[in-house]
Design an enzyme around this catalytic site. Structure first.
Site, short mmCIF file in Angstrom:
data_model
loop_
_atom_site.label_atom_id
_atom_site.label_comp_id
_atom_site.label_asym_id
_atom_site.label_seq_id
_atom_site.Cartn_x
_atom_site.Cartn_y
_atom_site.Cartn_z
N ASP A 10 0.87 -1.18 0.00
CA ASP A 10 0.00 0.00 0.00
C ASP A 10 0.90 1.23 0.00
OD1 ASP A 10 -2.22 1.58 0.08
OD2 ASP A 10 -2.65 1.26 2.20
N ASP A 105 -2.83 2.51 -6.11
CA ASP A 105 -1.80 2.58 -5.07
C ASP A 105 -1.71 1.35 -4.18
OD1 ASP A 105 -4.25 3.05 -3.87
OD2 ASP A 105 -3.46 4.50 -2.44
N GLU A 106 -2.35 0.25 -4.54
CA GLU A 106 -2.23 -0.94 -3.70
C GLU A 106 -2.47 -2.21 -4.52
OE1 GLU A 106 -5.27 -1.65 -0.73
OE2 GLU A 106 -6.57 -0.14 -1.65
#
Length: 357
Positions: A10, A105-106
């Site tokens: 993350d 983003d993860e």
């Protein structure tokens, strides 16, 4: 069969961190991405400096302005975030094909096949985080466990730049002491209801039987019952077929030397060739990407009559594309080479290719 090892990566305050990285003057300042302070929108991401004021994602921008009137409010630049996200995804895929992106983003990564006595899962996670920082200048946090639920829970426990392992030795201790509001899926309303039912932490949740939870929370009751026991899936939803193989490099300062760029193109072509060789793939489309010093991105691609995978052939096409794409008056910050329209290499296409050579 070896126990699964899943990493959840993350990025830390991703949008805000990209903005601070692109504009060093913003570093150390409360950056709030989502819209202007007077807009009716919501916060997409707040830097950790802004979070100290109580600003968080999904908060109304007007409220964020009240809490942090001196914050720097920026509109989101999703094209830029996608570009950086693509760089990060390339890093993931350099470790394992089993990657399940959740957002820009993860993502989850199954690294079971990489783990050994001399190379534990934590060291692999740390190396991935190091690679992300080296390539993008951004920090990330990771969680490692034997299922997706616990891996994601772990990644949020030591942010920013944290690395946390949840295994069979510590899972009970972590879950039993976890505040009920920290369980995934337990929002403000559910937390208030939990408190009315005298459920304040993981131990309280564990002590309730499944029928009790289903009665009070409907279909979610079974999920809550399983979460208190660390139960979750270890199967990742991922695209098994690669659509492209690419490599790119970002320079620490702007470059405008054609001879240097040509050397970089040759190196990138070789790296792409190695990846194609490893995967026994070849492709029919070559793309060159250039990002200028003003962060504008330009790409140009062309198809080949026969599938290619060798360094010299990728480079020959990339070299031609570079001179068609390059503006001699504008310095370059990033350059990349990608081969797409992939297919498995076979005796047939390799033989035709060799004959034509």
């Amino acid at each position: 069969m070896m126990e699964r090892r899943i990493i959840h990566i993350d990025m830390d305050a991703f949008y805000a961190q990209v903005e601070q990285n692109d504009n060093p003057k913003l570093r150390g300042k409360p950056v709030i991405v989502g819209g202007r302070s007077f807009s009716r929108g919501v916060v997409s991401t707040a830097s950790y400096e802004a979070r100290k004021y109580g600003v968080h994602s999904a908060m109304a921008m007007s409220r964020a302005h009240q809490l942090c009137p001196d914050g720097i409010f920026l509109r989101a630049r999703f094209n830029r975030y996608r570009e950086v996200s693509s760089q990060i995804m390339d890093i993931f895929l350099s470790y394992t094909e089993i990657v399940e992106p959740l957002s820009l983003d993860e993502a989850y990564l199954d690294i079971t096949h990489l783990v050994s006595k001399t190379r534990p899962a934590k060291s692999i996670a740390l190396q991935i985080q190091h690679d992300i920082f080296e390539k993008t200048g951004l920090t990330s946090s990771s969680g490692i466990s034997y299922n997706k639920y616990l891996a994601k829970l772990a990644s949020g426990m030591n942010k920013p730049s944290g690395t946390t392992v949840i295994d069979y030795d510590n899972v009970d201790e972590i879950l039993m002491h976890l505040d009920i509001g920290d369980f995934p899926g337990v929002g403000k309303v559910t937390k208030e209801k939990m408190h009315r039912l005298k459920i304040f932490n993981g131990q309280d949740l564990y002590d309730k039987d499944e029928n009790f939870l289903i009665f009070h929370f409907g279909k979610r009751g079974r999920s809550l019952y399983e979460k208190a026991r660390g139960i979750g899936t270890n199967q990742l939803d991922y695209d098994r077929e690669r659509k492209s193989v690419g490599k790119e490099t970002t320079f620490s300062y702007d470059r405008n030397d054609d001879e240097e760029m040509v050397r970089v193109l040759k190196d990138l072509s070789e790296q792409v060739s190695v990846r194609l060789e490893d995967k026994k793939l070849c492709g029919r489309v070559v793309t060159v990407k250039i990002r200028h010093d003003n962060f504008t991105v330009h790409t140009k691609q062309t198809g080949t009559s026969n599938p290619i995978f060798r360094t010299e052939d990728i480079y020959e096409v990339a070299h031609h594309l570079y001179y068609e794409l390059k503006d001699p008056t504008i310095p370059i910050r990033l350059i990349g080479v990608t081969v797409s329209d992939l297919e498995k290499r076979s005796y047939r296409n390799m033989t035709i290719y060799d004959f034509l050579k």
